[in-house]
Design a protein around this motif. Structure first.
Motif, short mmCIF file in Angstrom:
data_model
loop_
_atom_site.label_atom_id
_atom_site.label_comp_id
_atom_site.label_asym_id
_atom_site.label_seq_id
_atom_site.Cartn_x
_atom_site.Cartn_y
_atom_site.Cartn_z
N MET A 174 -17.36 29.69 20.36
CA MET A 174 -18.12 29.30 21.71
C MET A 174 -17.74 30.55 22.71
O MET A 174 -18.34 30.35 23.76
CB MET A 174 -17.40 28.20 22.42
N GLN A 175 -17.07 31.41 22.36
CA GLN A 175 -16.72 32.53 23.27
C GLN A 175 -17.78 33.66 23.19
O GLN A 175 -18.00 34.08 22.31
CB GLN A 175 -15.22 32.91 22.95
N ASP A 176 -17.78 34.36 24.56
CA ASP A 176 -18.45 35.78 24.59
C ASP A 176 -17.45 36.67 24.50
O ASP A 176 -16.77 37.08 25.65
CB ASP A 176 -19.34 35.77 25.74
N PHE A 177 -17.16 37.45 23.30
CA PHE A 177 -16.07 38.46 23.27
C PHE A 177 -16.38 39.71 24.08
O PHE A 177 -15.26 40.22 24.23
CB PHE A 177 -15.94 38.59 21.88
N SER A 178 -17.46 39.91 24.48
CA SER A 178 -17.77 40.87 25.51
C SER A 178 -17.27 40.62 26.78
O SER A 178 -17.16 41.56 27.62
CB SER A 178 -19.23 41.33 25.39
N GLY A 236 -13.77 24.50 26.92
CA GLY A 236 -14.07 24.70 28.43
C GLY A 236 -15.12 23.67 28.84
O GLY A 236 -15.05 23.45 30.10
N ASN A 237 -15.82 23.08 28.06
CA ASN A 237 -17.01 22.29 28.52
C ASN A 237 -16.63 20.86 28.64
O ASN A 237 -17.26 20.03 28.96
CB ASN A 237 -18.16 22.35 27.82
N ILE A 238 -15.15 20.65 28.37
CA ILE A 238 -14.59 19.18 28.73
C ILE A 238 -13.67 19.33 30.04
O ILE A 238 -12.57 19.97 29.97
CB ILE A 238 -13.95 18.75 27.50
N ASN A 239 -14.25 18.62 30.94
CA ASN A 239 -13.65 18.58 32.12
C ASN A 239 -11.89 17.99 32.12
O ASN A 239 -11.75 16.95 31.49
CB ASN A 239 -14.27 17.91 33.26
N GLY A 240 -10.86 18.83 32.53
CA GLY A 240 -9.81 18.38 32.50
C GLY A 240 -9.02 18.51 31.21
O GLY A 240 -7.82 18.24 30.92
#
Length: 293
Positions: A174-178, A236-240
């Motif tokens: 899910m990450q953008d390594f750049s 990161g898309n799960i709040n909290g």
């Protein structure tokens, strides 16, 4: 002549026995950190006369300040002799910097390295999250609990470790390594730690919802008062998700410790903002020292 080598799991007890003789708040004085990051930074160690020497770098080597129950002045002299082109020390704390200034006046050029400063917190504050400045953390946790009423906290064991590895693999996709400096290197270090979880005697915990594992954290003892957090991952898309794994991990895995060291921010602005937002008790200043030749 100092004989440096890469760390193996079999070296763990020997290195930890020396570290116990010279406890330090700085994250660098920890076997797990040495072991999980040695590929990325070409880290090596040597032991001589009850002193631990650590160095890193592929071309010119940088040295950690020696530690142990032996003669520290003699140990520094060994490093100086080993580096006729001039010594470079990294991540010195204030006491180590003072030692070099006193014993070797006008011999080293010092420069603070803000990016290497450790974030240290009172453990009880990370659990209670009291005060106006931490109200946003409480609000995020409240929202997480409201949206995930069935959530559970579990300590990481051999039974759920594979789920943690799978969650980390999904998190990486899910990450953008750049976008984040050093994320590729960090990912490899996390994999090494998880693959050697039992042998490193790590302490970990996870948050589970109806959708599976959504966050986890892993660390181990730095010294008698301080627990060192090596890894913290959440979707990161799960709040909290991040605030609740932070709170629950300290509550369940850091009992008996006064402080929690959450390591440095590695010059990552997002990490810096996040770590500052938890109101650290102290940011341990780190210095580099270059021998003047």
């Amino acid at each position: 002549m100092l004989k440096f080598k890469r760390a193996d799991i079999s070296d763990r007890k020997r290195i930890m026995d020396i570290l116990k003789c010279s406890p330090c708040m700085s994250m660098e004085y920890n076997f797990t950190l040495l072991f999980m990051w040695q590929n990325q930074y070409n880290m090596e160690f040597a032991i001589e006369d009850n002193i631990l020497f650590i160095r890193s770098g592929r071309d010119r080597k940088a040295y950690l300040f020696p530690c142990g129950s032996g003669d520290i002045k003699k140990a520094v002299e060994k490093i100086i002799k080993y580096c006729p082109e001039g010594v470079f020390f990294y991540s010195l704390n204030a006491l180590q910097k003072d030692f070099l200034e006193k014993e070797y006046p006008n011999r080293f050029l010092f420069k603070e390295n803000r990016d290497a400063g450790d974030y240290v917190y009172f453990a009880e504050n990370l659990v209670s999250l009291k005060g106006k400045k931490l109200s946003s953390k409480r609000n995020h946790i409240n929202r997480f609990e409201a949206e995930n009423p069935e959530w559970e906290y579990e300590k990481i064991t051999e039974k759920n470790l594979e789920e943690v590895k799978e969650m980390h693999a999904k998190w990486c996709k899910m990450q953008d390594f750049s976008e984040r400096k050093g994320l590729k290197e960090e990912t490899e270090a996390v994999k090494i730690a998880l693959e050697n979880y039992k042998a490193l005697e790590l302490s970990g915990g996870l948050i589970r919802t109806k959708d599976g594992v959504v966050a986890f954290s892993v660390g181990d003892k730095l010294n008698g008062e301080t627990f060192l957090v090596h890894i913290e991952k959440a979707y990161g898309n799960i709040n909290g998700a991040y605030p609740i794994i932070n709170r629950e991990f300290v509550k369940n895995n850091c009992a008996g410790f006064t402080y929690v060291n959450r390591e440095d921010d590695a010059a990552d602005e997002g990490l810096r903002r996040a770590k500052l937002s938890y109101q650290p008790y102290e940011i341990i200043k780190k210095f580099n020292a270059k021998e003047i030749k």
